[in-house]
Design a protein around this motif. Structure first.
Motif, PDB file in Angstrom:
ATOM      1  N   ASP A  16       0.722  -1.157  -0.038  1.00 57.79           N
ATOM      2  CA  ASP A  16      -0.100  -0.048   0.052  1.00 57.79           C
ATOM      3  C   ASP A  16       0.791   1.194   0.089  1.00 57.79           C
ATOM      4  OD1 ASP A  16      -2.196   1.385  -0.053  1.00 57.79           O
ATOM      5  OD2 ASP A  16      -2.863   1.154   2.141  1.00 57.79           O
ATOM      6  N   GLU A  17       0.295   2.387  -0.563  1.00 54.55           N
ATOM      7  CA  GLU A  17       1.131   3.647  -0.808  1.00 54.55           C
ATOM      8  C   GLU A  17       2.419   3.370  -1.292  1.00 54.55           C
ATOM      9  OE1 GLU A  17      -0.398   6.483  -0.675  1.00 54.55           O
ATOM     10  OE2 GLU A  17      -2.284   5.573   0.418  1.00 54.55           O
ATOM     11  N   VAL A  18       2.561   2.718  -2.575  1.00 55.33           N
ATOM     12  CA  VAL A  18       3.878   2.279  -3.210  1.00 55.33           C
ATOM     13  C   VAL A  18       4.600   3.529  -3.581  1.00 55.33           C
ATOM     14  CG1 VAL A  18       3.054   1.905  -5.390  1.00 55.33           C
ATOM     15  CG2 VAL A  18       4.970   0.471  -4.614  1.00 55.33           C
ATOM     16  N   HIS A  19       4.093   4.480  -3.720  1.00 53.99           N
ATOM     17  CA  HIS A  19       4.750   5.842  -4.294  1.00 53.99           C
ATOM     18  C   HIS A  19       5.630   6.154  -3.074  1.00 53.99           C
ATOM     19  CE1 HIS A  19       1.222   7.576  -2.426  1.00 53.99           C
ATOM     20  NE2 HIS A  19       2.127   8.591  -1.800  1.00 53.99           N
ATOM     21  N   MET A  20       5.345   5.843  -1.729  1.00 55.94           N
ATOM     22  CA  MET A  20       6.442   6.264  -0.772  1.00 55.94           C
ATOM     23  C   MET A  20       7.794   5.533  -0.870  1.00 55.94           C
ATOM     24  SD  MET A  20       4.601   8.675   0.684  1.00 55.94           S
ATOM     25  CE  MET A  20       5.262   8.930   2.172  1.00 55.94           C
ATOM     26  N   LEU A  21       7.964   4.564  -1.439  1.00 54.03           N
ATOM     27  CA  LEU A  21       9.154   3.758  -1.650  1.00 54.03           C
ATOM     28  C   LEU A  21      10.457   4.790  -2.238  1.00 54.03           C
ATOM     29  CD1 LEU A  21       8.530   0.270  -2.967  1.00 54.03           C
ATOM     30  CD2 LEU A  21       9.058   0.885  -0.556  1.00 54.03           C
ATOM     31  N   SER A  22      11.554   4.508  -1.598  1.00 54.18           N
ATOM     32  CA  SER A  22      12.719   5.376  -2.171  1.00 54.18           C
ATOM     33  C   SER A  22      12.976   4.756  -3.457  1.00 54.18           C
ATOM     34  CB  SER A  22      13.859   5.519  -1.194  1.00 54.18           C
ATOM     35  OG  SER A  22      14.420   4.112  -1.094  1.00 54.18           O
ATOM     36  N   LYS A  23      13.746   5.836  -4.154  1.00 54.74           N
ATOM     37  CA  LYS A  23      14.295   5.400  -5.627  1.00 54.74           C
ATOM     38  C   LYS A  23      15.246   4.039  -5.451  1.00 54.74           C
ATOM     39  CE  LYS A  23      16.635   7.276  -9.814  1.00 54.74           C
ATOM     40  NZ  LYS A  23      17.157   8.303 -10.115  1.00 54.74           N
ATOM     41  N   SER A  24      16.017   4.050  -4.555  1.00 56.87           N
ATOM     42  CA  SER A  24      16.891   2.931  -4.190  1.00 56.87           C
ATOM     43  C   SER A  24      16.027   1.521  -3.874  1.00 56.87           C
ATOM     44  CB  SER A  24      17.670   3.162  -3.094  1.00 56.87           C
ATOM     45  OG  SER A  24      18.588   4.251  -3.503  1.00 56.87           O
ATOM     46  N   ALA A  25      14.681   1.795  -3.283  1.00 57.87           N
ATOM     47  CA  ALA A  25      13.983   0.518  -3.090  1.00 57.87           C
ATOM     48  C   ALA A  25      13.286   0.366  -4.050  1.00 57.87           C
ATOM     49  CB  ALA A  25      13.267   1.056  -1.664  1.00 57.87           C
ATOM     50  N   PHE A  26      13.024   1.194  -4.914  1.00 57.26           N
ATOM     51  CA  PHE A  26      12.274   0.826  -6.413  1.00 57.26           C
ATOM     52  C   PHE A  26      13.479  -0.033  -7.161  1.00 57.26           C
ATOM     53  CE2 PHE A  26       8.893   4.352  -6.173  1.00 57.26           C
ATOM     54  CZ  PHE A  26       7.826   3.314  -5.958  1.00 57.26           C
ATOM     55  N   ASN A  27      14.536   0.619  -7.295  1.00 60.35           N
ATOM     56  CA  ASN A  27      15.448  -0.425  -7.984  1.00 60.35           C
ATOM     57  C   ASN A  27      15.849  -1.597  -7.573  1.00 60.35           C
ATOM     58  OD1 ASN A  27      15.761   1.827  -9.775  1.00 60.35           O
ATOM     59  ND2 ASN A  27      17.465   2.867  -8.568  1.00 60.35           N
ATOM     60  N   ALA A  28      15.825  -1.570  -6.162  1.00 58.81           N
ATOM     61  CA  ALA A  28      16.197  -3.159  -5.455  1.00 58.81           C
ATOM     62  C   ALA A  28      15.295  -4.295  -5.922  1.00 58.81           C
ATOM     63  CB  ALA A  28      16.163  -3.181  -4.231  1.00 58.81           C
ATOM     64  N   LEU A  29      13.767  -3.555  -6.178  1.00 61.89           N
ATOM     65  CA  LEU A  29      12.582  -4.317  -6.400  1.00 61.89           C
ATOM     66  C   LEU A  29      12.440  -4.795  -7.772  1.00 61.89           C
ATOM     67  CD1 LEU A  29       9.978  -5.671  -4.969  1.00 61.89           C
ATOM     68  CD2 LEU A  29       8.924  -3.365  -5.481  1.00 61.89           C
ATOM     69  N   LEU A  30      13.127  -3.791  -8.610  1.00 61.40           N
ATOM     70  CA  LEU A  30      12.933  -4.152 -10.051  1.00 61.40           C
ATOM     71  C   LEU A  30      13.058  -5.396 -10.618  1.00 61.40           C
ATOM     72  CD1 LEU A  30      12.248  -2.082 -12.569  1.00 61.40           C
ATOM     73  CD2 LEU A  30      14.587  -1.770 -12.772  1.00 61.40           C
ATOM     74  N   LYS A  31      14.286  -6.065 -10.332  1.00 62.17           N
ATOM     75  CA  LYS A  31      14.305  -7.395 -10.809  1.00 62.17           C
ATOM     76  C   LYS A  31      13.554  -8.329 -10.411  1.00 62.17           C
ATOM     77  CE  LYS A  31      17.207  -9.973 -13.291  1.00 62.17           C
ATOM     78  NZ  LYS A  31      17.336 -10.001 -14.878  1.00 62.17           N
ATOM     79  N   THR A  32      13.193  -8.501  -9.220  1.00 64.29           N
ATOM     80  CA  THR A  32      12.058  -9.325  -8.508  1.00 64.29           C
ATOM     81  C   THR A  32      10.885  -9.149  -9.162  1.00 64.29           C
ATOM     82  OG1 THR A  32      13.426  -9.543  -6.375  1.00 64.29           O
ATOM     83  CG2 THR A  32      11.132 -10.223  -6.518  1.00 64.29           C
ATOM     84  N   LEU A  33      10.541  -7.737  -9.535  1.00 63.27           N
ATOM     85  CA  LEU A  33       9.284  -7.548  -9.956  1.00 63.27           C
ATOM     86  C   LEU A  33       9.052  -8.117 -11.653  1.00 63.27           C
ATOM     87  CD1 LEU A  33       6.369  -6.184  -9.532  1.00 63.27           C
ATOM     88  CD2 LEU A  33       7.448  -4.317 -10.374  1.00 63.27           C
ATOM     89  N   GLU A  34      10.120  -7.918 -12.108  1.00 60.32           N
ATOM     90  CA  GLU A  34      10.372  -8.284 -13.624  1.00 60.32           C
ATOM     91  C   GLU A  34      10.275  -9.906 -13.600  1.00 60.32           C
ATOM     92  OE1 GLU A  34      12.801  -7.444 -17.666  1.00 60.32           O
ATOM     93  OE2 GLU A  34      13.842  -6.815 -15.726  1.00 60.32           O
ATOM     94  N   GLU A  35      11.035 -10.631 -12.933  1.00 56.37           N
ATOM     95  CA  GLU A  35      11.019 -12.087 -12.852  1.00 56.37           C
ATOM     96  C   GLU A  35      10.847 -12.789 -11.696  1.00 56.37           C
ATOM     97  OE1 GLU A  35      14.876 -12.970 -14.744  1.00 56.37           O
ATOM     98  OE2 GLU A  35      14.490 -11.979 -16.373  1.00 56.37           O
ATOM     99  N   PRO A  36       9.582 -12.787 -11.196  1.00 60.38           N
ATOM    100  CA  PRO A  36       9.195 -13.147 -10.104  1.00 60.38           C
ATOM    101  C   PRO A  36       9.104 -14.649  -9.918  1.00 60.38           C
ATOM    102  CG  PRO A  36       7.367 -12.252 -10.750  1.00 60.38           C
ATOM    103  CD  PRO A  36       8.328 -12.106 -11.684  1.00 60.38           C
ATOM    104  N   PRO A  37       8.911 -15.388  -8.858  1.00 63.24           N
ATOM    105  CA  PRO A  37       8.487 -16.798  -8.713  1.00 63.24           C
ATOM    106  C   PRO A  37       7.333 -17.015  -9.209  1.00 63.24           C
ATOM    107  CG  PRO A  37       9.616 -16.188  -6.750  1.00 63.24           C
ATOM    108  CD  PRO A  37       9.347 -14.872  -7.380  1.00 63.24           C
ATOM    109  N   PRO A  38       6.859 -18.551  -9.792  1.00 64.30           N
ATOM    110  CA  PRO A  38       5.584 -18.404 -10.364  1.00 64.30           C
ATOM    111  C   PRO A  38       4.473 -18.371  -9.372  1.00 64.30           C
ATOM    112  CG  PRO A  38       6.940 -20.496 -10.300  1.00 64.30           C
ATOM    113  CD  PRO A  38       7.709 -19.438 -10.082  1.00 64.30           C
ATOM    114  N   HIS A  39       4.727 -18.683  -7.805  1.00 59.69           N
ATOM    115  CA  HIS A  39       3.782 -18.477  -7.056  1.00 59.69           C
ATOM    116  C   HIS A  39       3.443 -17.081  -6.548  1.00 59.69           C
ATOM    117  CE1 HIS A  39       7.651 -19.058  -4.801  1.00 59.69           C
ATOM    118  NE2 HIS A  39       6.836 -18.290  -4.024  1.00 59.69           N
TER     119      HIS A  39
END
Length: 611
Positions: free
Chosen positions: A118-141
C-alpha cells in the motif's frame, strides 16, 4: 456499551467483487482473468482515497487462494499466503531486501502468495531499483499488488512491468444508496437531504462517507435530522446559501452583513463557506437551463429550489458571481483579515451592476442616437439644396413671433426695382451705416479670446503664424506670415554662437512656452561642427524636451540669425562651482548674463557693483 464495537468503515468493508461500489470496470476484468486463468504477476491500483483500492486487492487475494468468507479482509494478513506491507513506513532498501527473501518461500496452503504493498509511491528510488529485478522475473507463485494515490511518483520502469487499473470517484447518488442500505441495517432514521449532505462532504470517497455517518450517529442518535447534521459536521447548509443569494438578489447589504456575523458566531469556517458558495453558484448557473438539471447533485426538492432562484439572475450575472466567488476562494487563505475580505466579497456581489440594467441603458442610448440622427437628416432635407431654392426662400416673407416680416436680404432688391437707377442713390446705399451686423464679429471676438487663453496656457504660437484677414464667410483664420529678411551670419566656431546666443534666448522667451525657454536657458554651449551645435544639459528631462522641439528651435534660430543649425543635446552632470570661488564682480557679471532685466538696468542707468 459493547466493548467490541467496530466502526462502519470496518464493518461494511466489501468481501467480494460484487460488493465493491462503482468499480465494475476493474472487478469485471479481474473476474474474467481468474476465469480464463490469465493472472498477471503484478497489478497496480491507482485512484483517490476511499474508493476501494486496498479492498479490491484483498478481494483478489481471497479469490485467488479461495479463502473462506469467515475470514474478513483485515484477518487476511494473518495468513501466510497474503502479506500486506505499508510502504509509508517500510520504504528503505533493507525492507525491500527482506521482501525479496520472503518472496522465495512458496505458499504454505493455496496456490499463490500475494504481496499487497500500500502507498507504493512512498518507496525510495533505491528501494524501487532493488525491487525491479524481482518484479520483472518473480517466482511463479508470487503475485504483487500495488496501491497508490499518486501514480506519477512511481518510476516508469515499475509502471512498465505491471497492469494498471485506475479507480474513479464514487458519485453522490451511489454513496446515498449505499448509506441508505447501511442505515436500514443499523436501524437509523435519516432524511434524503442529510444523506446528500454527507455524500457531498465525502467528495467521492465511500470510506469518508461511512466515517461521517458514524460521527452523525454519535451526535444525533438513531434519528438524524438535517439541522442536527449540519451542526454536528460543521457543514454549510443550503438554507444559509440560499439566504445569501436572496440578499444578493434583493441588493440588501444589511441582510448579508447580519448573515455573515451569524455564520462566524456559529463557528463556520470562511474557506469552507466559500467552497460551498462557489458550488452553489455553479448549481444556479446549471439550473438556469432545465435540460441540465441532471448535473446538479441534490434532492428533487433542492433542484426545484435552484430552478426558482436561478430565474432571479441572468446567465451573465451568474457567471460573474461564480468568477468572483472562485477568485475570493483562492485569495482568502493569504489575507490577514479574512472576515473583512469575506464582507467585501458580499458587498461586491450586492452592488454589482446587473446585465439587465446595463442592457436597458444601452438600448436607451441607441434610441437617443437614432432620434438625433433622424433630426439631423430632417434638418438637412428641409434646408435649401441649390441657389435657386435659396433665393426663392429669401424672396418669401418670414413669420416671426406672429408678425409677418420681410427678410433684410430683400431690401436691396426692392429698392433696385424703384430708385437704384440713379448712381447717387446707389452710392448712398453703399455708404449707408444701417447694415445689419452679421455673426462674423462675434466669431472674431470669440477666436481672439480663445487665442489669448491658448497663449496664456501653452505659450505663444510657433513662428510664421499670425492673424490673417477674414475669409468669405466672415471668419478670420490664421495665415502664414513670411519671415523678415535678416542678415545672414557667418558661423565659424562656437564663439560665433556665443555672441548671438543671448539675442536668440530673448527671441525664444517671446515665441516658445516658458518651460522650454527655461530648459534652453540652462544649457551650456559645447561645440559647433558644421551646422550642428552641441549643448549640454544637466538631466534627461531637458535633453528630451530639446530633442522633441528640435524643429522649432532650429527655425527660430534661422529667423533670428539667418543660418540654419541643428541642436544636439547631451547630458553632463558636473559639480557646481562653489560661490566662494568667484569674486563679487564675477558673480555680478554672471547674474547679468542670466537676468535680462538686470542687464537692461545696467546698460540704461550705468549701474555698478559697490564692493
Amino acid at each position: 456499551m459493547a466493548d467490541n464495537y467496530r466502526v462502519l468503515t470496518r464493518t461494511y468493508r466489501p468481501q467480494s467483487f460484487d460488493d465493491i461500489v462503482s468499480q465494475e470496470h476493474v472487478s469485471s476484468t479481474l473476474k474474467n482473468a481468474i476465469k480464463q486463468n490469465r493472472i498477471s504477476h503484478a497489478y497496480m491500483f491507482c485512484g483517490p482515497r476511499g474508493v476501494g483500492k486496498t479492498t479490491m486487492a484483498r478481494v483478489l487475494a481471497r479469490t485467488l487462494n479461495e479463502i473462506d468468507s469467515s475470514v474478513d479482509g483485515e484477518s487476511l494478513s494473518q495468513t501466510l499466503n497474503v502479506v500486506e506491507i505499508d510502504a509509508a513506513s517500510n520504504n528503505k532498501v533493507e525492507d525491500v531486501h527482506h521482501l525479496r527473501e520472503v518472496v522465495r518461500v512458496p505458499p504454505q496452503s493455496g496456490k499463490y502468495k500475494v504481496f499487497i504493498i500500500d502507498e507504493v509511491h512512498m518507496l525510495s528510488k533505491s528501494a524501487f531499483n532493488a525491487l525491479l529485478k524481482t518484479l520483472e522475473e518473480p517466482p511463479p507463485h508470487a503475485i504483487f499488488i500495488f496501491a497508490t494515490t499518486e501514480p506519477h511518483k512511481v518510476l516508469p520502469t515499475i509502471l512498465s512491468r505491471v497492469q494498471r487499473f485506475d479507480f474513479k470517484r464514487i458519485s453522490v447518488d451511489e454513496i446515498v444508496r449505499q448509506l441508505s442500505k447501511v442505515c436500514e441495517r443499523e436501524g437509523i432514521s435519516i432524511d434524503d437531504e442529510s444523506l446528500h449532505v454527507i455524500a457531498k462532504k465525502a467528495d467521492g470517497a465511500l470510506r469518508d462517507a461511512l466515517g461521517l455517518m458514524d460521527q452523525a450517529i454519535a451526535f444525533c442518535g438513531n434519528t438524524i435530522t438535517y439541522s442536527q447534521i449540519t451542526q454536528a459536521l460543521n457543514i454549510v447548509g443550503n438554507d444559509e446559501l440560499f439566504e445569501f443569494t436572496d440578499a444578493i438578489s434583493d441588493q440588501n447589504a444589511e441582510q448579508g452583513l447580519l448573515l455573515i456575523d451569524r455564520l462566524l458566531k456559529d463557528g463556520v469556517d470562511i474557506v469552507e463557506f466559500l467552497v460551498s458558495l462557489t458550488s452553489h453558484f455553479r448549481n444556479l448557473y446549471v439550473a438556469h437551463q432545465d435540460k441540465q438539471m441532471h448535473l446538479v447533485e441534490a434532492t428533487p426538492e433542492t433542484k426545484q429550489r435552484y430552478q426558482k432562484t436561478a430565474q432571479l439572475f441572468s446567465e451573465d450575472d451568474l457567471l460573474r458571481m461564480l468568477h468572483i466567488a472562485s477568485d475570493a476562494q483562492t485569495k482568502i487563505r493569504d489575507v490577514q483579515q479574512p472576515r473583512v475580505h469575506f464582507e467585501i466579497l458580499m458587498l461586491k456581489l450586492v452592488h454589482m451592476s446587473r446585465v439587465k440594467n446595463i442592457q436597458t441603458l444601452l438600448n436607451e442610448a441607441a434610441q437617443l442616437k437614432k432620434k438625433s440622427s433622424n433630426r439631423v437628416e430632417s434638418q438637412k432635407s428641409s434646408s435649401p439644396q441649390n441657389p435657386e431654392e435659396k433665393s426663392a426662400r429669401n424672396g418669401q416673407s418670414v413669420q416671426k413671433n406672429g408678425v409677418e416680416e420681410t427678410s433684410q436680404t430683400n431690401q436691396p432688391e426692392e429698392r433696385s426695382g424703384l430708385a437704384l437707377d440713379t448712381p447717387e442713390e446707389n452710392n448712398e446705399l453703399k455708404k449707408s451705416p444701417e447694415i445689419p451686423q452679421t455673426k462674423a464679429a462675434e466669431t472674431e471676438v470669440t477666436e481672439e479670446e480663445d487665442e489669448g487663453i491658448n497663449e496664456l496656457l501653452m505659450g505663444k504660437p510657433s513662428l510664421g503664424y499670425a492673424k490673417g484677414i477674414s475669409t468669405a464667410n466672415g471668419v478670420k483664420k490664421k495665415e502664414r506670415v513670411e519671415p523678415k529678411q535678416v542678415e545672414k551670419r557667418t558661423l565659424k566656431g562656437i564663439e560665433d554662437i556665443e555672441n548671438c546666443w543671448q539675442e536668440y534666448l530673448d527671441h525664444l522667451s517671446r515665441e516658445v512656452p516658458l518651460l522650454l525657454y527655461e530648459q534652453v536657458n540652462r544649457v551650456q554651449l559645447k561645440n559647433l561642427k558644421g551646422s550642428e551645435v552641441t549643448v549640454s544639459a544637466s538631466d534627461e528631462f531637458a535633453r528630451n524636451l530639446i530633442e522633441e522641439n528640435q524643429k522649432t528651435l532650429s527655425s527660430l534660430f534661422k529667423e533670428k540669425n539667418g543660418v540654419h543649425v541643428r541642436f544636439r543635446c547631451v547630458v553632463e552632470r558636473t559639480k557646481k562651482k562653489e560661490s566662494a570661488q568667484l569674486n563679487p564682480y564675477e558673480r555680478f557679471r554672471e547674474l547679468q548674463k542670466k537676468d535680462s532685466q538686470l542687464r537692461s538696468i545696467v546698460e540704461i542707468f550705468g549701474a555698478e557693483f559697490e564692493y
